[in-house]
Design an enzyme around this catalytic site. Structure first.
Site, PDB file in Angstrom:
ATOM      1  N   THR A 158       0.879  -1.197   0.000  1.00 21.28           N
ATOM      2  CA  THR A 158       0.000   0.000   0.000  1.00 21.28           C
ATOM      3  C   THR A 158       0.903   1.230   0.000  1.00 21.28           C
ATOM      4  O   THR A 158       1.363   1.648  -1.057  1.00 21.28           O
ATOM      5  CB  THR A 158      -0.965  -0.005   1.191  1.00 21.28           C
ATOM      6  OG1 THR A 158      -0.244  -0.214   2.397  1.00 21.28           O
ATOM      7  CG2 THR A 158      -2.011  -1.095   1.037  1.00 21.28           C
ATOM      8  N   LYS A 184       3.594  -7.096   3.900  1.00 16.06           N
ATOM      9  CA  LYS A 184       3.398  -5.661   3.679  1.00 16.06           C
ATOM     10  C   LYS A 184       3.151  -5.005   5.034  1.00 16.06           C
ATOM     11  O   LYS A 184       2.653  -5.648   5.969  1.00 16.06           O
ATOM     12  CB  LYS A 184       2.253  -5.374   2.720  1.00 16.06           C
ATOM     13  CG  LYS A 184       0.901  -5.839   3.145  1.00 16.06           C
ATOM     14  CD  LYS A 184      -0.112  -4.846   3.674  1.00 16.06           C
ATOM     15  CE  LYS A 184       0.191  -3.407   3.457  1.00 16.06           C
ATOM     16  NZ  LYS A 184      -0.721  -2.558   4.273  1.00 16.06           N
ATOM     17  N   THR A 195      -0.737  -9.702  12.770  1.00 13.70           N
ATOM     18  CA  THR A 195       0.080  -8.683  12.120  1.00 13.70           C
ATOM     19  C   THR A 195      -0.610  -8.108  10.906  1.00 13.70           C
ATOM     20  O   THR A 195      -1.737  -8.456  10.601  1.00 13.70           O
ATOM     21  CB  THR A 195       1.405  -9.307  11.683  1.00 13.70           C
ATOM     22  OG1 THR A 195       2.116  -8.323  10.955  1.00 13.70           O
ATOM     23  CG2 THR A 195       1.188 -10.501  10.786  1.00 13.70           C
ATOM     24  N   GLU A 281       5.575   4.231   7.696  1.00  6.50           N
ATOM     25  CA  GLU A 281       5.216   5.429   6.933  1.00  6.50           C
ATOM     26  C   GLU A 281       6.061   6.625   7.356  1.00  6.50           C
ATOM     27  O   GLU A 281       6.069   7.012   8.520  1.00  6.50           O
ATOM     28  CB  GLU A 281       3.732   5.726   7.109  1.00  6.50           C
ATOM     29  CG  GLU A 281       2.879   4.761   6.284  1.00  6.50           C
ATOM     30  CD  GLU A 281       1.396   4.915   6.498  1.00  6.50           C
ATOM     31  OE1 GLU A 281       0.646   4.483   5.625  1.00  6.50           O
ATOM     32  OE2 GLU A 281       0.999   5.467   7.530  1.00  6.50           O
ATOM     33  N   ASN A 407      -0.480  10.355   5.723  1.00  7.12           N
ATOM     34  CA  ASN A 407      -1.761   9.985   6.297  1.00  7.12           C
ATOM     35  C   ASN A 407      -2.822  11.068   6.208  1.00  7.12           C
ATOM     36  O   ASN A 407      -4.000  10.808   6.428  1.00  7.12           O
ATOM     37  CB  ASN A 407      -1.567   9.503   7.732  1.00  7.12           C
ATOM     38  CG  ASN A 407      -1.006   8.106   7.706  1.00  7.12           C
ATOM     39  OD1 ASN A 407      -1.620   7.210   7.136  1.00  7.12           O
ATOM     40  ND2 ASN A 407       0.179   7.926   8.256  1.00  7.12           N
TER      41      ASN A 407
END
Lengths: 412, 412
Positions: A158, A184, A195, A281, A407
Site C-alpha cells: 500500500t 506488507k 500482524t 510510513e 496519512n
C-alpha cells in the site's frame, strides 16, 4: 505441549524466494487507478498444505478475515488470493466480495473453495466491486510461476516503499528445506497476536498442530514486537503454508527438527518484521530497543514496546537528538512493576552505542558523538534494568513530518 | 462516601481570575535563556489552605512530584512554586533542588516549609542549578499581586502557544464564591489519574477529605479525558487549594453545596482540559469524541480515548478528510466488550454533524460537506453504539507535521 525456542545459531539467509511446490503471481487488475501499480496477488501450491494463521485482535474484523478464519477451520489450504487498494472492511457487501474472490480462485485453479485464504489491504469503508476479480483472477492463474513471489510481494504493497521478502535454506532429516515469505506493512502497524499481511511458505513436512504452535511462538517475538504508529489494523493476518515436499519425516513434536524449523521461521519472520518497521510510513530509520535485566520477560517486552511506540522518542530519533529523558518517561508508563532507578540506557547505531543514563539519572556524554551515531539508518536503544533475567526486543521507526503528510493524503 | 455529580446546569464563567486570599506572580529568573520568556511562578495564600492534589502515575516521578507528595501528606498548603524550562527529573541533584525551592519560598514568605507545593516542567534529565532561585524567589515574592495569575499562567508554559485560565463565580450558603485556575499542556499529554500542571484556587470552605474526593471525581472526566500524544509525563500534577475565605459554612458531605462546588470545579477543569487539547503541539483543531449507547461508561471512555489518540484519525482530521474507517478501526482496538456492528458514527463541527456510518458500515454522504465541516477549528465525532446507557467524552487534537517539527527541535 509447551515449546520454547532454545536454538540461537546463525542460519543461512538466501535471496531465492521460491519454495518447492509453490507458485505465485502479482498483476494490476484495476482496483487501483494507477495501471503501473500491481493490486492483486496469488499464491498456489500443487498440493494441499497444512496451514496455520493468526488474525487481527481488532474487534472490527474485515470481511476477508472472517472468511479466511472459516476456511482455515480445517488447517488446510492450497491457495491465497490478496488484493491491495481496498481493505474490504466495514462495507455492506464485504462478505459477498470476499467469498466471490475465493470462488473465482477455486474455479480458475480447479481446487476446493474451502482451501482458499483471502486477504485485503487498503482503505477501510469503501465498497469493492467484483468486476476487477472476474478477469483478474484467471489472468493471475495464467501468470503463476515459481519465480512470481516478487510480483506478489509488490502487488500487496500500500504505502510501502519497497517489497519485503525473506528466505532461509536449511537441512532437516538430511533433506534441504526452505522457509520463504513476503509481507506488507507501513501504516496501522501495531500488531497484537497477529500482524499486517504476511505469507510464509515452506516445504518442510510438519503437523498442523505444531505448525500453529511454532507460528504463535515466533510471532510473539517478531511481528508482535513491531510498532509503527500504535494503530492495530482491521485486516492483519499472518499465514504459514507447508507443502511437505522437502521429503523429511513429518515433524510432530519438540526435538532437534522442530528447533531447526522454529529457528528458521523466526529468522524469516524477524527479517520481515524489521523490514516493516524500517519502511514505516515516513520513517527514515529502523529502531531496535533491546531490554535486559528486567524482573521478567513480559515487563521487558512492555518497556521495549513502550519506548519504540512513544511519539516523542520517535520524533527525537528522527532529528538524531539524544533526548534520553523521553526514553525514561516512556519506560515509566509501561505496564509491569520494575524499578527505573536501576536503569542503564545506551543509545547509538548498530556498531556502537554510548551510555547516556545510569541508575535512572543522566551521565555526561558527547552530544556530537550521539548525534553522529543517531544519524545512521539503524538505531539501537539498550536498556538494562539490573533487576533480573527478563529480556525482550521491540522494533519501530522514527516519526517524521512525512508520516503526517502520507496519512493526511491517504484516501484522496 | 461515594459522590456522583448530578447537577448539569450552566454556570457563570467569568474572566476575572482572582480568588479571595490568593496572590500570584510570574517572572523571568534565568532558567530559560530568552529573557522575554517567564520561567518562574508563585501562588500564595494569606492563610493555610485545605489542599488536594493528584500526581502522575508514571513510574518515573520527577523530584518535585515526590517532594510535593510528602509536603501534602497533611492536606495543607499555603504556597506553590513552579518553574518551566527544566523538568528537574532524572538528575542526581533533583531532590536537593526541589527542596531548596521549597526552603527559599518558605523563607521569603515566612511560612512553614511543609506548606509549599513545588512543580517543574520542561526538559527531562538536565541538571538544574539553585542559582536562578536564589534571586528569583525573593523577586517573585516582591511582585505577588491579586492580579498576578496571568503572569503565573504565562510563566509555566513550555511549548504552549497561549496561557490557559478559567474562572467561575457562584453562590453557596448565600455567599459569593469563586473557583479559578490555570494550566499548562502541549506535549507529553496523556494524563492518567492526574495531568500536566494545573493549579486551581477557591475561596469555598470545604473539608480536606471532600476536596480530595471532588478533585478525583472531576479529574476523571476532564484532565483524564484528554490526550495529545499518548505520552504520560513524569511531572503531571493537578492541585486545588481552598482558602475558605468566602465565609460559607464548611462543606463536609454530599448535598446541594457539594453539588454546586462539584459543578463549578468541573467547569473550570473541563475548560482548562479542552484548552490543553486545543493547544496540543502542532494542533490546529480541538477534537471532541462523544460516545453514547455503550454497554457501560468504562467501555465508552476507552472507545472515546482510543479514537482521539489514534495517529491515523488525527492525521486525517488535520487534512479535514472524513476517513471514518480509521475511526472504526480505533474503536475496534479499544478495551472492553462491545459490538461494533451496531455502531453509528457522525462527524462534523460543533454546529452540525453528518452521519457517515450505520450498523458498522458506511452510508453515502457528501464528501464536500464533510470537508467543509472538518475544516472548522472545533471538530466533533459522535459515536452511538446502540447497546446500552454507557457514555463518555474524550478530548484531543489533530496531528500535523508541526508536531514532529516541535518535537524534533525541542531540546536544542
Amino acid at each position: 505441549m509447551v515449546i520454547k525456542m532454545t536454538m540461537f545459531n546463525e542460519v543461512k539467509v538466501i535471496d531465492d524466494y521460491s519454495v518447492k511446490g509453490f507458485k505465485a503471481a502479482g498483476i494490476h487488475s484495476g482496483i487501483r487507478k494507477n495501471p503501473n501499480k500491481k493490486d492483486l496477488a496469488m499464491i498456489y501450491c500443487e498440493k494441499k498444505c497444512n496451514t496455520a494463521a493468526l488474525f487481527t485482535t481488532n474487534k472490527v474484523k474485515a470481511a476477508p478475515i472472517t472468511v479466511s478464519m472459516a476456511n482455515l477451520a480445517d488447517n488446510r489450504a492450497q491457495a491465497v488470493i490478496v488484493n491491495s487498494g481496498n481493505a474490504n472492511a466495514c462495507t455492506p457487501n464485504g462478505h459477498e466480495i470476499a467469498r466471490a474472490m475465493c470462488e473465482l480462485t477455486a474455479k480458475s485453479l480447479e481446487i476446493d473453495v474451502q482451501d482458499v485464504v483471502v486477504a485485503s489491504t487498503g482503505v477501510i469503508g469503501q465498497e469493492l466491486s467484483v468486476a476487477p476479480f472476474v478477469n483478474g483472477i484467471p489472468a493471475l492463474v495464467d501468470s503463476l510461476s515459481e519465480i512470481g513471489f516478487s510480483d506478489a510481494a509488490n502487488a500487496i504493497m500500500t504505502t510501502d516503499t519497497f517489497p519485503k521478502q525473506s528466505a532461509v535454506e536449511f537441512e532437516i532429516d538430511g533433506k534441504t528445506c526452505r522457509v520463504a515469505g513476503f509481507a506488507k506493512g507501513s501504516g496501522m502497524i501495531n500488531p497484537n497476536m497477529a500482524t499486517m499481511l504476511a505469507f510464509i511458505m515452506t516445504d518442510v513436512s510438519i503437523s498442523p498442530e505444531l505448525l500453529k504452535e511454532t507460528l504463535s511462538i515466533v510471532n510473539e517475538d517478531t511481528f508482535n514486537a513491531v510498532s509503527v504508529d500504535g494503530d492495530t489494523s482491521t485486516n492483519d493476518m499472518v499465514c504459514v503454508m507447508s507443502s511437505g515436499l522437502a521429503g523429511n519425516t513429518e515433524i510432530i513434536g519438540d526435538g532437534d527438527d522442530c528447533q531447526i524449523f522454529l529457528r528458521t521461521l523466526y529468522t524469516v519472520m524477524l527479517n520481515l518484521a524489521r523490514e516493516i518497521a524500517r519502511d514505516g510510513e515516513g520513517a527514515t530509520k529502523l529502531v531496535g530497543c533491546i531490554v535486559s535485566g528486567a524482573p521478567n520477560d513480559s515487563s521487558a517486552k512492555s518497556i521495549a514496546k513502550s519506548v519504540v511506540s512513544s511519539s516523542l522518542v520517535k520524533a527525537a530519533l528522527g532529528a538524531a537528538d539524544a533526548n534520553w529523558g523521553r526514553i525514561l518517561c516512556a519506560m515509566g508508563y509501561a505496564e509491569g512493576e520494575f524499578d527505573v532507578n536501576q536503569a542503564e540506557v545506551a543509545i547509538g547505531s548498530v556498531e556502537k552505542s554510548i551510555t547516556v543514563c545510569k541508575n535512572g539519572t543522566g551521565v555526561p556524554f558527547s552530544e556530537e558523538e550521539a548525534y553522529a551515531l543517531l544519524s545512521e539508518s539503524e538505531i539501537r536503544i539498550y536498556i538494562d534494568l539490573h533487576s533480573g533475567e527478563g529480556h525482550a526486543t521491540a522494533w519501530g521507526c522514527d516519526l517524521t513530518a512525512e508520516y503526517v503528510r502520507i496519512n493526511a493524503d491517504y484516501r484522496s
